[in-house]
Design a protein around this motif. Structure first.
Motif, PDB file in Angstrom:
ATOM      1  N   SER A 116      23.363  40.016  40.075  1.00  0.00           N
ATOM      2  CA  SER A 116      22.075  39.379  39.848  1.00  0.00           C
ATOM      3  C   SER A 116      21.000  40.052  40.703  1.00  0.00           C
ATOM      4  O   SER A 116      19.911  40.368  40.210  1.00  0.00           O
ATOM      5  CB  SER A 116      22.175  37.891  40.191  1.00  0.00           C
ATOM      6  OG  SER A 116      20.908  37.291  40.194  1.00  0.00           O
ATOM      7  N   CYS A 117      21.312  40.299  41.966  1.00  0.00           N
ATOM      8  CA  CYS A 117      20.345  40.961  42.854  1.00  0.00           C
ATOM      9  C   CYS A 117      20.167  42.425  42.471  1.00  0.00           C
ATOM     10  O   CYS A 117      19.049  42.948  42.516  1.00  0.00           O
ATOM     11  CB  CYS A 117      20.793  40.836  44.306  1.00  0.00           C
ATOM     12  SG  CYS A 117      20.608  39.158  44.945  1.00  0.00           S
ATOM     13  N   ARG A 118      21.252  43.099  42.090  1.00  0.00           N
ATOM     14  CA  ARG A 118      21.131  44.500  41.665  1.00  0.00           C
ATOM     15  C   ARG A 118      20.226  44.603  40.445  1.00  0.00           C
ATOM     16  O   ARG A 118      19.375  45.484  40.371  1.00  0.00           O
ATOM     17  CB  ARG A 118      22.515  45.093  41.361  1.00  0.00           C
ATOM     18  CG  ARG A 118      23.285  45.467  42.616  1.00  0.00           C
ATOM     19  CD  ARG A 118      24.704  45.909  42.272  1.00  0.00           C
ATOM     20  NE  ARG A 118      25.399  46.374  43.455  1.00  0.00           N
ATOM     21  CZ  ARG A 118      25.794  47.633  43.643  1.00  0.00           C
ATOM     22  NH1 ARG A 118      25.580  48.538  42.716  1.00  0.00           N
ATOM     23  NH2 ARG A 118      26.409  47.972  44.745  1.00  0.00           N
ATOM     24  N   GLN A 119      20.388  43.697  39.499  1.00  0.00           N
ATOM     25  CA  GLN A 119      19.559  43.718  38.299  1.00  0.00           C
ATOM     26  C   GLN A 119      18.100  43.431  38.665  1.00  0.00           C
ATOM     27  O   GLN A 119      17.189  44.097  38.170  1.00  0.00           O
ATOM     28  CB  GLN A 119      20.066  42.682  37.301  1.00  0.00           C
ATOM     29  CG  GLN A 119      19.349  42.717  35.977  1.00  0.00           C
ATOM     30  CD  GLN A 119      19.997  41.778  34.976  1.00  0.00           C
ATOM     31  OE1 GLN A 119      20.577  40.756  35.341  1.00  0.00           O
ATOM     32  NE2 GLN A 119      19.914  42.128  33.709  1.00  0.00           N
ATOM     33  N   GLN A 120      17.883  42.469  39.532  1.00  0.00           N
ATOM     34  CA  GLN A 120      16.530  42.098  39.958  1.00  0.00           C
ATOM     35  C   GLN A 120      15.809  43.275  40.623  1.00  0.00           C
ATOM     36  O   GLN A 120      14.613  43.458  40.426  1.00  0.00           O
ATOM     37  CB  GLN A 120      16.631  40.917  40.931  1.00  0.00           C
ATOM     38  CG  GLN A 120      15.320  40.408  41.440  1.00  0.00           C
ATOM     39  CD  GLN A 120      15.534  39.206  42.369  1.00  0.00           C
ATOM     40  OE1 GLN A 120      16.488  38.448  42.225  1.00  0.00           O
ATOM     41  NE2 GLN A 120      14.652  39.053  43.330  1.00  0.00           N
TER      42      GLN A 120
END
Length: 129
Positions: A116-120
């Protein structure tokens, strides 16, 4: 593979222990200081992410992000999610709810938070092992 899983579990345990100590300490201080402590706790986790997890190979660590200029932003995002999860775990422990999640459930949940953080941040996602 088993040793990497053990390293990931050990790192998760170390982060959780640090968080639990911090959360317990926060419960004993004035509410005005709680936000400051929470912010420092997230900063500490972000530092651990940027300085320790980059030495653990993917998919359990962040070695693929070593030297990436977006690493600090990613680590701060993940640290916030990790701190929220650890605080919820502590709250469940204090209310007597048993932790029924398996190590694999924990690994999967952590991978989802990381992705989720990588995508963000615009980083490549972690693939399942």
């Amino acid at each position: 593979m088993k040793s990497v899983r053990n390293v990931s579990f050990a790192l998760n345990k170390a982060w959780t222990s640090t968080l639990l100590g911090t959360v317990i300490g926060m419960a004993m201080i004035a509410p005005a200081h709680a936000d400051d402590m929470s912010s420092r706790m997230v900063d500490q986790y972000a530092d651990m992410c940027a300085n320790q997890s980059i030495n653990i190979p993917s998919p359990y660590g962040e070695a693929d992000l070593k030297g990436n200029p977006k690493l600090a932003t990613y680590c701060h995002c993940f640290a916030g999610k990790f701190a929220q999860r650890a605080a919820a775990t502590l709250q469940n422990m204090n209310s007597g709810k048993p932790d029924s999640s398996s190590v694999q459930d924990t690994v999967n949940e952590e991978r989802e938070m990381r992705n989720s953080c990588r995508q963000q941040v615009g980083l490549p996602l972690i693939k399942s092992s």
